[in-house]
Scaffold this motif. Sequence first.
Motif, PDB file in Angstrom:
ATOM      1  N   GLU A 195      24.210  48.504  39.119  1.00 53.15           N
ATOM      2  CA  GLU A 195      25.042  48.047  40.219  1.00 53.15           C
ATOM      3  C   GLU A 195      26.102  47.082  39.703  1.00 53.15           C
ATOM      4  N   LYS A 196      27.303  47.218  40.249  1.00 55.14           N
ATOM      5  CA  LYS A 196      28.350  46.274  39.857  1.00 55.14           C
ATOM      6  C   LYS A 196      28.157  44.964  40.607  1.00 55.14           C
ATOM      7  N   VAL A 197      28.368  43.877  39.893  1.00 55.48           N
ATOM      8  CA  VAL A 197      28.286  42.561  40.518  1.00 55.48           C
ATOM      9  C   VAL A 197      29.587  41.809  40.255  1.00 55.48           C
ATOM     10  N   LEU A 198      29.839  40.814  41.082  1.00 54.74           N
ATOM     11  CA  LEU A 198      30.998  39.958  40.843  1.00 54.74           C
ATOM     12  C   LEU A 198      30.569  38.813  39.946  1.00 54.74           C
ATOM     13  N   LYS A 237      32.091  35.701  37.000  1.00 49.68           N
ATOM     14  CA  LYS A 237      33.155  35.096  36.206  1.00 49.68           C
ATOM     15  C   LYS A 237      33.070  35.630  34.777  1.00 49.68           C
ATOM     16  N   GLY A 243      41.401  30.799  29.668  1.00 53.19           N
ATOM     17  CA  GLY A 243      40.897  30.174  30.888  1.00 53.19           C
ATOM     18  C   GLY A 243      40.995  31.064  32.113  1.00 53.19           C
ATOM     19  N   MET A 244      41.983  31.933  32.143  1.00 57.74           N
ATOM     20  CA  MET A 244      42.105  32.818  33.296  1.00 57.74           C
ATOM     21  C   MET A 244      40.960  33.832  33.309  1.00 57.74           C
ATOM     22  N   GLN A 287      37.564  32.101  34.045  1.00 57.30           N
ATOM     23  CA  GLN A 287      37.348  31.588  35.400  1.00 57.30           C
ATOM     24  C   GLN A 287      37.366  32.673  36.465  1.00 57.30           C
ATOM     25  N   MET A 288      38.041  33.783  36.196  1.00 53.33           N
ATOM     26  CA  MET A 288      38.201  34.774  37.259  1.00 53.33           C
ATOM     27  C   MET A 288      36.937  35.602  37.445  1.00 53.33           C
ATOM     28  N   MET A 289      36.754  36.090  38.659  1.00 57.52           N
ATOM     29  CA  MET A 289      35.663  37.026  38.912  1.00 57.52           C
ATOM     30  C   MET A 289      36.238  38.418  39.122  1.00 57.52           C
ATOM     31  N   GLU A 290      35.521  39.384  38.559  1.00 58.96           N
ATOM     32  CA  GLU A 290      35.831  40.794  38.773  1.00 58.96           C
ATOM     33  C   GLU A 290      34.505  41.528  38.839  1.00 58.96           C
ATOM     34  N   PRO A 291      34.501  42.739  39.389  1.00 57.22           N
ATOM     35  CA  PRO A 291      33.267  43.525  39.352  1.00 57.22           C
ATOM     36  C   PRO A 291      32.913  43.864  37.908  1.00 57.22           C
ATOM     37  N   ARG A 309      47.329  42.397  30.931  1.00 56.45           N
ATOM     38  CA  ARG A 309      47.152  42.866  32.319  1.00 56.45           C
ATOM     39  C   ARG A 309      48.496  42.825  33.032  1.00 56.45           C
ATOM     40  N   ILE A 310      49.203  41.726  32.825  1.00 54.89           N
ATOM     41  CA  ILE A 310      50.490  41.545  33.486  1.00 54.89           C
ATOM     42  C   ILE A 310      51.495  42.543  32.915  1.00 54.89           C
TER      43      ILE A 310
END
Lengths: 305, 177
Positions: free
Chosen positions: A3-6, A8, A171-172, A175-179, A259-260
């Motif tokens: 299962e995917k979780v959110l 950091k 740091g990005m 700190q960020m959350m993704e699945p 990503r950008i």
Amino acid sequence: MAEKVLMKGNEAIAESAIRAGCRFFFGYPITPQTELAAYMAKRMPKEGGTYLQAESEVAAINMVYGASAAGARVMTSSSSPGVSLKSEGVSYIAGADLPCLIINIERGGPGLGSIQPSQSDYWQATRALGHGDFQMVVYAPSTVQEMADLAYGAFDIADKYRTPVMILGDGMLGQMMEPVELPERRTELPDKPWATTGHGNARPKNVANSLYLVAEELERTNFERYERYEQIKATEQMAELVDCEDADIIVVAFGASSRIARTAVRYAREEGIKVGLSGPSPCGRSLWTRSPQPASMQRPTCQSR
Amino acid sequence: MQEMRVVLAGFGGQGLLFAGKVIAYAGLIENREVSWLPSYGPEMRGGTANCSVTVSDEPIGSPLIMDPTALIAMNQPSLLKFEETVVPGGIILADTSLVTRIPERDDVTVFELEATNMAEDAGLKGLANIVLVGKLLKETQFCAPETIEDAIRKAVPPRKAALVEKNLQALKMGMEN
């Protein structure tokens, strides 16, 4: 499929490392990496592992040296100024041909810099983290999933080539959350016949050492080590090329910036501008040693999609 | 469905990071691309806190949102800081228990809701954040109503499971106002 979780990025690295068999973590808090250490503090005791907040970064990296010499899967994590403090220890670890994982969740520099995300340790990571012209495998993830996947695989690469491996995040990403889909737990780990495990005189002794008073002996270790570096470059480097076949312009980027860049490439393509993207990071297992872009571009392993 | 880029901003302690997590989980449950990025650093201690949440059908480039399609503002400084960044056609949700000056832009839709007072009056102190998520859902339909309830169940940590029911009440309140 799990299962995917959110999560950091910092937490995903920590959980994935535990699943890869890492049972020793030594670190010292620093923003924006602290969630990684905090996660380890919570989880390691439950796994029968060791979490230790050392008195300094220097102490932490030398604990890594010791645990690695004893054959453990071991890691440390920090952010830019803290990684600089570890540099002497990493050089010793490289000199002793020991495997370990070092995480750098970069912040702005030089000096104490800022606590906001940055990619300003690129040269340090890929050219010279410490003295002695040793080289290091460096991974540059661009998503939380890649952070999990690369942390998991990094221990295998470190063990196989007996080398420190770094994951260079920022740091990005930390700190960020993704699945994220976390990897399965490792049940078998590679043998380490070189480890200093204690043997009751049943075999010749193993020594972890980076000091050679006879110059020729040191020279021999360096020749041997450089052969391994060449093998890593020939067999382990990976890159991704996106829309490069007909490109007039190729954007080269890694980490959060890629990503950008990827979005920018998409917009440019929509306007009919033939732009592609290349880098060690965008979609997959990505890595460079010393010669990041030019060499990695020679070996595209991942087709555009 | 359109990409939603929402900035949630207010004081530290109002639960904006958690509210953002609920929205992100809703996206995850519906198998969409999501990213959640908090502000971090000294500003979280006593000052303003904010987070950026994107829910999209395309891979997400920057998780940092410079041009939100929606803004949830839970105090005046946050509204001031972000109101000009909202894209034309976007929406602003202002918690008018705490926000006194309402934006004058005419190219965005501004919804005023006394979320903090409403939550407190209903015995849901501290859940104005979720009231506003409910309101956001009502105005944008960024996910199915049953999805958001699952998202709350996932986002609330197990040790606080007793709070799920109150969160669901707060959500309902936002969706009905």
